[in-house]
Scaffold this motif. Structure first.
Motif, PDB file in Angstrom:
ATOM      1  N   MET A  48       0.912  -1.534  -0.387  1.00 47.74           N
ATOM      2  CA  MET A  48      -0.232   0.129  -0.389  1.00 47.74           C
ATOM      3  C   MET A  48       0.891   0.998  -0.022  1.00 47.74           C
ATOM      4  SD  MET A  48      -3.759  -1.112   2.602  1.00 47.74           S
ATOM      5  CE  MET A  48      -3.983   1.195   2.297  1.00 47.74           C
ATOM      6  N   GLY A  49       0.573   1.905  -1.627  1.00 47.33           N
ATOM      7  CA  GLY A  49       2.025   3.033  -1.665  1.00 47.33           C
ATOM      8  C   GLY A  49       1.106   4.618  -0.707  1.00 47.33           C
ATOM      9  N   PRO A  50       2.697   5.490  -0.865  1.00 51.41           N
ATOM     10  CA  PRO A  50       3.412   5.535  -1.824  1.00 51.41           C
ATOM     11  C   PRO A  50       4.521   4.870  -0.913  1.00 51.41           C
ATOM     12  CG  PRO A  50       2.949   7.561  -1.157  1.00 51.41           C
ATOM     13  CD  PRO A  50       1.741   6.572  -0.367  1.00 51.41           C
ATOM     14  N   LEU A  51       5.496   4.023  -1.184  1.00 52.33           N
ATOM     15  CA  LEU A  51       6.812   3.529  -1.269  1.00 52.33           C
ATOM     16  C   LEU A  51       7.731   3.747  -1.285  1.00 52.33           C
ATOM     17  CD1 LEU A  51       5.394   0.328  -0.385  1.00 52.33           C
ATOM     18  CD2 LEU A  51       5.733   1.269   1.869  1.00 52.33           C
ATOM     19  N   LYS A  52       8.577   3.630  -0.308  1.00 46.72           N
ATOM     20  CA  LYS A  52      10.491   4.280  -1.383  1.00 46.72           C
ATOM     21  C   LYS A  52       9.707   3.653  -2.502  1.00 46.72           C
ATOM     22  CE  LYS A  52      14.662   4.361   0.443  1.00 46.72           C
ATOM     23  NZ  LYS A  52      15.868   3.125   0.161  1.00 46.72           N
ATOM     24  N   PRO A  53      10.920   4.518  -3.760  1.00 53.81           N
ATOM     25  CA  PRO A  53      10.447   3.369  -4.642  1.00 53.81           C
ATOM     26  C   PRO A  53      10.926   1.910  -4.514  1.00 53.81           C
ATOM     27  CG  PRO A  53      10.707   5.547  -4.807  1.00 53.81           C
ATOM     28  CD  PRO A  53      10.630   5.012  -3.935  1.00 53.81           C
ATOM     29  N   SER A  54      12.182   2.195  -4.688  1.00 52.78           N
ATOM     30  CA  SER A  54      13.233   0.683  -4.369  1.00 52.78           C
ATOM     31  C   SER A  54      12.673  -0.808  -3.489  1.00 52.78           C
ATOM     32  CB  SER A  54      14.626   1.118  -3.504  1.00 52.78           C
ATOM     33  OG  SER A  54      14.603   1.671  -2.890  1.00 52.78           O
ATOM     34  N   LEU A  55      12.261   0.254  -2.182  1.00 53.02           N
ATOM     35  CA  LEU A  55      11.097  -1.029  -1.820  1.00 53.02           C
ATOM     36  C   LEU A  55       9.806  -1.135  -2.369  1.00 53.02           C
ATOM     37  CD1 LEU A  55      10.532  -2.374   0.616  1.00 53.02           C
ATOM     38  CD2 LEU A  55       9.208  -0.615   1.840  1.00 53.02           C
ATOM     39  N   ALA A  56       8.799  -0.414  -3.142  1.00 55.95           N
ATOM     40  CA  ALA A  56       7.742  -0.781  -4.169  1.00 55.95           C
ATOM     41  C   ALA A  56       8.654  -1.615  -5.729  1.00 55.95           C
ATOM     42  CB  ALA A  56       7.681   0.213  -4.794  1.00 55.95           C
ATOM     43  N   GLU A  57       9.847  -1.613  -5.189  1.00 54.00           N
ATOM     44  CA  GLU A  57      10.966  -2.114  -7.414  1.00 54.00           C
ATOM     45  C   GLU A  57      10.390  -3.689  -6.225  1.00 54.00           C
ATOM     46  OE1 GLU A  57       9.909  -2.059  -9.686  1.00 54.00           O
ATOM     47  OE2 GLU A  57      11.400  -3.469 -10.489  1.00 54.00           O
ATOM     48  N   THR A  58      11.954  -4.128  -5.586  1.00 52.74           N
ATOM     49  CA  THR A  58      11.433  -4.690  -4.225  1.00 52.74           C
ATOM     50  C   THR A  58      10.535  -5.615  -4.315  1.00 52.74           C
ATOM     51  OG1 THR A  58      13.699  -4.140  -3.619  1.00 52.74           O
ATOM     52  CG2 THR A  58      13.097  -6.218  -2.856  1.00 52.74           C
ATOM     53  N   LEU A  59       9.862  -5.257  -3.764  1.00 56.42           N
ATOM     54  CA  LEU A  59       8.221  -6.440  -3.463  1.00 56.42           C
ATOM     55  C   LEU A  59       7.147  -7.060  -4.285  1.00 56.42           C
ATOM     56  CD1 LEU A  59       7.228  -3.962  -0.587  1.00 56.42           C
ATOM     57  CD2 LEU A  59       7.884  -6.123  -0.326  1.00 56.42           C
ATOM     58  N   ARG A  60       7.824  -6.411  -6.193  1.00 56.69           N
ATOM     59  CA  ARG A  60       7.007  -6.412  -6.909  1.00 56.69           C
ATOM     60  C   ARG A  60       7.896  -7.510  -7.447  1.00 56.69           C
ATOM     61  NH1 ARG A  60       5.524  -0.674  -8.374  1.00 56.69           N
ATOM     62  NH2 ARG A  60       7.882  -0.495  -8.906  1.00 56.69           N
ATOM     63  N   THR A  61       9.271  -7.180  -7.175  1.00 61.84           N
ATOM     64  CA  THR A  61       9.856  -8.097  -8.478  1.00 61.84           C
ATOM     65  C   THR A  61      10.191  -9.517  -6.928  1.00 61.84           C
ATOM     66  OG1 THR A  61      12.216  -6.927  -7.287  1.00 61.84           O
ATOM     67  CG2 THR A  61      10.836  -7.028  -9.619  1.00 61.84           C
ATOM     68  N   ASP A  62      10.711  -9.404  -6.145  1.00 63.32           N
ATOM     69  CA  ASP A  62      11.685  -9.697  -5.665  1.00 63.32           C
ATOM     70  C   ASP A  62      10.321 -10.672  -4.488  1.00 63.32           C
ATOM     71  OD1 ASP A  62      13.472  -9.388  -6.366  1.00 63.32           O
ATOM     72  OD2 ASP A  62      14.340  -8.807  -3.755  1.00 63.32           O
ATOM     73  N   TYR A  63       9.099 -10.191  -4.334  1.00 63.88           N
ATOM     74  CA  TYR A  63       8.054 -11.194  -3.669  1.00 63.88           C
ATOM     75  C   TYR A  63       6.679 -10.878  -4.401  1.00 63.88           C
ATOM     76  CZ  TYR A  63      10.759  -9.918   0.496  1.00 63.88           C
ATOM     77  OH  TYR A  63      11.958 -10.403   1.301  1.00 63.88           O
ATOM     78  N   GLY A  64       6.338 -10.922  -5.379  1.00 67.10           N
ATOM     79  CA  GLY A  64       5.625 -10.932  -6.349  1.00 67.10           C
ATOM     80  C   GLY A  64       4.390 -10.003  -5.734  1.00 67.10           C
ATOM     81  N   ALA A  65       4.973  -9.174  -5.223  1.00 61.62           N
ATOM     82  CA  ALA A  65       3.445  -7.986  -4.582  1.00 61.62           C
ATOM     83  C   ALA A  65       2.970  -7.253  -5.383  1.00 61.62           C
ATOM     84  CB  ALA A  65       4.229  -7.386  -3.339  1.00 61.62           C
TER      85      ALA A  65
END
Ligand code: 8YV
Length: 313
Positions: free
Chosen positions: A1-18
């Motif tokens: 649930m954003g807005p989040l720090k962009p690097s954190l959002a990216e990690t969550l999307r790519t590494d966790y499939g969030a």
């Protein structure tokens, strides 16, 4: 649930499939109808949080992992009822937020930002020396909320020769600083009042008109906690009419909106909620957020819990 720090959002999307919860109400309702029950963890920040309604729409939620130390936007009572855990990111941001409080205090009292504006406007050669300001060292400082951050502010200001007193929900065992029973009594006896208490329903407008009047026309207010802790309307009125000397504010009641009256005042220093905003601290907050998420996904527990998830059998 954003807005989040962009690097954190990216990690969550790519590494966790969030997946990102849509902001648009119709898209959000559709997402919750279709996938709400598949969500087991939410990563959010103090700006957004998870309220009771959203929790109800996520029946299998196990943890709210909060980027930031403040979690007042998450309904912790509802989380407790549902057995949902909540974590935050304490300690890693203490130094930067305490630095910000001291910086705001110096800036508000010595008027460095205002003097900088004076110089840039070309006023120095025309109007002469900048008016005299107020000494910071050796002042009496009252701190509301002597937790990790309040304590770090107190230690810094001790080195400035300041006399520190505090008000807190409870007297802090072993503290070298003087405990004062109420915010109004604290304000009456100090030159500077620093707000370092957590936000939320227990502290809403704790610093009200009476407290501000007790601080008085020679007093300064510094707030690095939450705008909700101060009656902002009363603060604006007093700053504009000389009933308070000045203020240094990193937080506001309705961020990112700031009362327009404040923008015209030279006796206030205004920051856009940057207390923890350094490369080092935000990286440490990001790492701790991910440690909490990893631990929850692996074991069902949180590393820095405000509330541990209920053990599910
Ligand atoms: C913000 C803060 O959370 O930690 C807190 O409580 O207020 C800040 O660190 C941060 O900007 C993320 O929103």
């Amino acid at each position: 649930m954003g807005p989040l720090k962009p690097s954190l959002a990216e990690t969550l999307r790519t590494d966790y499939g969030a997946v990102e919860l849509p902001d648009d109400p119709a898209a959000r309702a559709e997402f919750l109808d279709g996938s709400g029950s598949a969500v087991t963890a939410v990563v959010t920040s103090g700006r957004t949080g998870v309220d009771a309604d959203l929790m109800a729409a996520l029946p299998n939620l196990g943890a709210v992992v909060n980027f930031g130390v403040g979690y007042d936007t998450t309904d912790v009572a509802a989380a407790e009822q549902r057995g949902v855990g909540v974590s935050n990111t304490p300690d890693v941001l203490t130094d930067c937020v305490a630095d910000t409080a001291v910086g705001l205090m110096i800036d508000a009292m010595r008027r460095f930002s205002a003097a900088d504006r004076y110089l840039r406007a070309g006023s120095w050669p025309i109007e002469g020396n900048y008016p005299l300001t107020r000494q910071v060292s050796n002042t009496r400082v009252g701190i509301i909320g002597l937790g990790r951050i309040g304590g770090a502010i107190a230690r810094r200001l001790t080195a400035f020769g300041c006399t520190i007193s505090y008000h807190n929900r409870h007297r802090v065992d072993g503290s070298e600083f003087a405990y004062v029973e109420s915010p109004v009594e604290l304000a009456r006896g100090v030159d500077v009042l620093v707000v370092a208490a957590a936000g939320g329903s227990g502290t809403t407008k704790l610093v009200d008109a009476t407290v501000l009047d007790a601080l008085g026309p020679d007093g300064y207010l510094i707030n690095i906690a939450r705008g909700s802790v101060v009656d902002e309307q009363a603060l604006v009125e007093r700053l504009g009419s000389g009933r308070l000397a000045g203020a240094g504010l990193d937080v506001f009641a309705d961020e990112p909106n700031v009362p327009v009256e404040l923008l015209r005042m030279d006796n206030v220093v205004l920051l856009p909620h940057v207390g923890s905003g350094t490369v080092q601290t935000r990286a440490a907050m990001e790492a701790l957020t991910l440690r909490n998420l990893d631990e929850f996904l692996a074991t069902g527990r949180l590393v820095t819990p405000v509330l541990q998830p209920a053990v599910r059998v």
